[in-house]
Structure formats: structure tokens, C-alpha cells
Enzyme design. Structure first.
Site, PDB file in Angstrom:
ATOM      1  N   ASP A  98       0.816  -1.233  -0.129  1.00 14.40           N
ATOM      2  CA  ASP A  98       0.098  -0.216   0.104  1.00 14.40           C
ATOM      3  C   ASP A  98       0.713   1.358   0.062  1.00 14.40           C
ATOM      4  O   ASP A  98       0.368   2.288   0.499  1.00 14.40           O
ATOM      5  CB  ASP A  98      -1.072   0.057   1.281  1.00 14.40           C
ATOM      6  CG  ASP A  98      -0.293   0.232   2.611  1.00 14.40           C
ATOM      7  OD1 ASP A  98       0.930  -0.373   2.566  1.00 14.40           O
ATOM      8  OD2 ASP A  98      -0.850   0.309   3.489  1.00 14.40           O
ATOM      9  N   GLU A  99       2.055   1.277  -0.352  1.00 13.95           N
ATOM     10  CA  GLU A  99       2.847   2.499  -0.455  1.00 13.95           C
ATOM     11  C   GLU A  99       3.916   2.432  -1.558  1.00 13.95           C
ATOM     12  O   GLU A  99       4.470   1.282  -1.987  1.00 13.95           O
ATOM     13  CB  GLU A  99       3.763   2.420   0.721  1.00 13.95           C
ATOM     14  CG  GLU A  99       4.557   3.677   0.970  1.00 13.95           C
ATOM     15  CD  GLU A  99       5.243   3.598   2.280  1.00 13.95           C
ATOM     16  OE1 GLU A  99       5.970   4.487   2.577  1.00 13.95           O
ATOM     17  OE2 GLU A  99       4.965   2.805   3.117  1.00 13.95           O
TER      18      GLU A  99
END
Length: 351
Positions: A98-99
């Protein structure tokens, strides 16, 4: 992304909106083993955070909604989001599910571009993300955490020190509660305090890590954005609330982290060959041990290797942090599928 796993659960379970949501191991009414994967912002009001023992989270918020991880679903959402980001054609370095970092173009419209990315992610997945734009990875990462959830923070090169100086040293990567405690004993509270501390004092206290902290406090980070289309490693780590030399506590905690890691790998549809174990002693000395198997690791094989790699650290020395990481996804590991003023070469962190 903002509290990614918990945000997905809240989106898909509207009956839980407004309640503390904790995603992770089964708390078993306060006696469960394992750790918290993530909590939503309501849960964080109770002091709950990623890597916390699930039993502590239950004691802090027994009325919370505790949900098991569904990494298959999270992985699918992640792929959709990164498809949106990569669709713009800029170098993108994915650092987790998620990054990522994106190398922004040298143009006056980078703010509008970031807003457009945020809007498209919302349209595709109905999830918010926070974006930080800065002249390097460090500044963009700190900026992305500055306004959450759903924030957008831009830091020009000329404003880096003014942006960082008043912040707590805790915003810097590698400064956890215990490091911050040591710095506090030295009279260091803010990034400015750290920047103005004599370098030799930091080296005396932290060794090479002290020099690294000083560089970060000065806003320096020469890491480049390396384009990657897949996660290079998946792992977990946690800092013990109290330093321990108990082999059972060390092993049980590591096993919980390993289980969480394999659940995420399963959801992402990837499996690796290399297991790395990280152990940090109370005096900040960090050791890593790894072993590579001939074939793709199963959880059972990783569990066996993990114990083998941990045994040398059952040496009656106080341990403050343990972590695990699985890598080596290449070759069959995938089963599915000079920065000028704030713009040129700027790194954008999306989390």
C-alpha cells in the site's frame, strides 16, 4: 494508503463505520497470540498500532471490532490501485502492498497531477490516500504522513528545514519509542534539536546509526526512485514493549510475524525462497540472518528455518526488536501474475 486493511474492511462492512476496527490475529478475549496488522483511525485513538501484540490491543479496546486478515482481497485492491498509478507512466517504486514512490515530472502542474491520482484511486476503489511531494524520499515520506487521512502536502526544496525542524524526532525513519527516549535523555526532542547536536555525540551514543540520524535531521536522503512492478519483499517487525531475553517470547513473537507475512504473501499470490530474520539488541546493535531454500517456501518450511536462524540469538542478551522478511520472488516466485526547487526529480510518496 490510509489504514489500508482497516479501510477496506470499513468500506465493505458499513455496519462498522465509526467503530474501532482492528485487523490482525484472533485476540481470544485478551489471551491470543499474534499481532495487529493495522487499525483504523478510531482504533488508533486507543493507542492501537501495527505490530502491537493482539492481546494488548484487546485490553486497550475490548469493544473494538476485531477482524481476521483477508490478504487475498487486500492484494486484489492493491493491484487495482497500482494499476491506476502506473497508468500515468512515471517511474514507480512499490515498497509495500500500500505504499510507493513516484518520480514526478518537471512541470508546474505536479500538484494537479497528484490530486488527479487521488481522485482516480477514489473512483476505482472508494479509498482515500495521502500524498507527500518533496525533493527526496525522506521529505516526501514525512510529508505523506503530515496530513492524514486523505492529505496532500508539498514541500519545496527551500522549505525542507523549516518543514522538518519543529517536528518530533519520531517522524524520522529509524526513530522508535526507545531511540526517542535515548535522544530525550540527551535533550533532543525535535528534528531541529537533533540537527544541532554535535555529530560525535550521536556517534558515541548510536554508532553509525547516529550519523545516519544526523543526515536525516538535515533533510538529506540520496536514495533514488527505482522503478519496480512487484513487491521485492514482504515482512513484519515489532519492538517489544520491554526488552526481553526470554527465548519463548522471542520465538512466539517471531512466529506471529511470520504467520502474518505468509497470510499477506498468499493474498498477493507470491511466494519467495529466502527468509530473513532481524534481531536488534537493547543497545541498538542489529543483526540479520537469512537462508534460501531450493524451492518456494511454505509456512512450515519457513517456520523451521526461522527457528534455526533465531537459535543463535537465544544468548541471554536483551532483545528490543524482531522481524522477518521473505524475498527471492524472481524465477518462479510469482504465482499470479539534482532535485531543483521542489519539482525536478521530486519524489512523491503515496501511502
Amino acid at each position: 494508503m490510509n489504514a489500508f486493511f482497516a479501510a477496506i474492511e470499513e468500506r465493505d462492512n458499513p455496519q462498522f463505520v465509526g467503530r474501532p476496527i482492528i485487523v490482525g490475529a484472533d485476540p481470544k478475549k485478551g489471551v491470543g497470540r499474534g499481532v495487529v496488522s493495522t487499525g483504523n483511525y478510531k482504533a488508533r485513538e486507543y493507542g492501537i498500532h501495527s505490530g502491537m501484540p493482539i492481546s494488548w490491543a484487546y485490553r486497550a479496546c475490548p469493544e473494538g471490532v476485531f477482524l481476521p486478515c483477508d490478504f487475498k482481497r487486500y492484494g486484489s485492491v492493491s493491484r487495482n490501485i497500482f494499476s491506476v498509478i502506473r497508468g500515468y507512466g512515471y517511474p514507480t517504486e512499490q515498497v509495500s502492498v500500500d505504499e510507493c514512490y513516484v518520480e514526478m515530472p518537471n512541470c508546474a502542474g505536479f500538484e494537479n497531477l497528484a490530486r488527479e491520482m487521488k481522485q482516480k484511486i477514489w473512483e476505482v476503489e472508494r479509498l482515500t490516500c495521502s500524498v507527500g511531494i518533496g525533493p527526496n524520499k525522506l521529505v516526501s515520506k514525512v510529508a505523506s504522513n503530515f496530513k492524514k487521512p486523505d492529505g496532500l502536502t508539498i514541500v519545496l526544496k527551500k522549505d525542507v528545514q523549516r518543514f522538518l525542524d519543529p517536528m518530533s524526532v519520531r517522524v524520522l525513519p529509524g526513530v522508535g519509542p526507545k531511540t526517542a527516549g535515548v535522544l530525550l535523555s540527551m535533550g533532543v526532542i525535535t528534528v531541529k534539536d537533533l540537527r544541532q547536536t554535535y555529530l560525535y555525540k550521536l556517534k558515541e551514543q548510536f554508532g553509525k546509526h547516529g550519523a545516519h540520524l544526523w543526515e536525516l535531521a538535515n533533510g538529506r536522503d540520496d536514495r533514488k526512485v527505482f522503478e519496480s512492478h512487484e513487491v521485492k519483499s514482504v515482512g513484519r517487525q515489532t519492538t517489544f514493549w520491554k526488552d526481553t531475553k526470554d527465548p519463548r517470547i522471542i520465538y512466539d513473537t517471531t512466529l506471529g510475524l511470520l504467520r502474518e507475512t505468509f497470510e499477506e504473501l498468499t493474498g498477493l499470490g507470491i511466494f519467495g525462497k529466502t527468509l530473513t530474520v532481524v534481531v536488534r539488541y537493547a543497545w541498538f546493535e542489529t543483526h540479520t540472518s537469512q537462508e534460501t531454500s531450493k524451492g518456494l517456501l511454505t509456512f512450515q518450511e519457513a517456520r523451521r528455518l526461522g527457528l534455526k536462524l533465531l537459535v543463535p540469538y537465544f544468548n541471554n542478551k536483551l532483545v528490543r526488536l524482531v522481524g522477518v522478511r521473505v524475498s527471492g520472488f524472481g524465477g518462479g516466485g510469482v504465482r499470479s501474475h539534482s532535485p531543483e526547487e521542489g519539482v525536478s526529480g521530486a519524489a512523491t510518496s503515496l501511502v
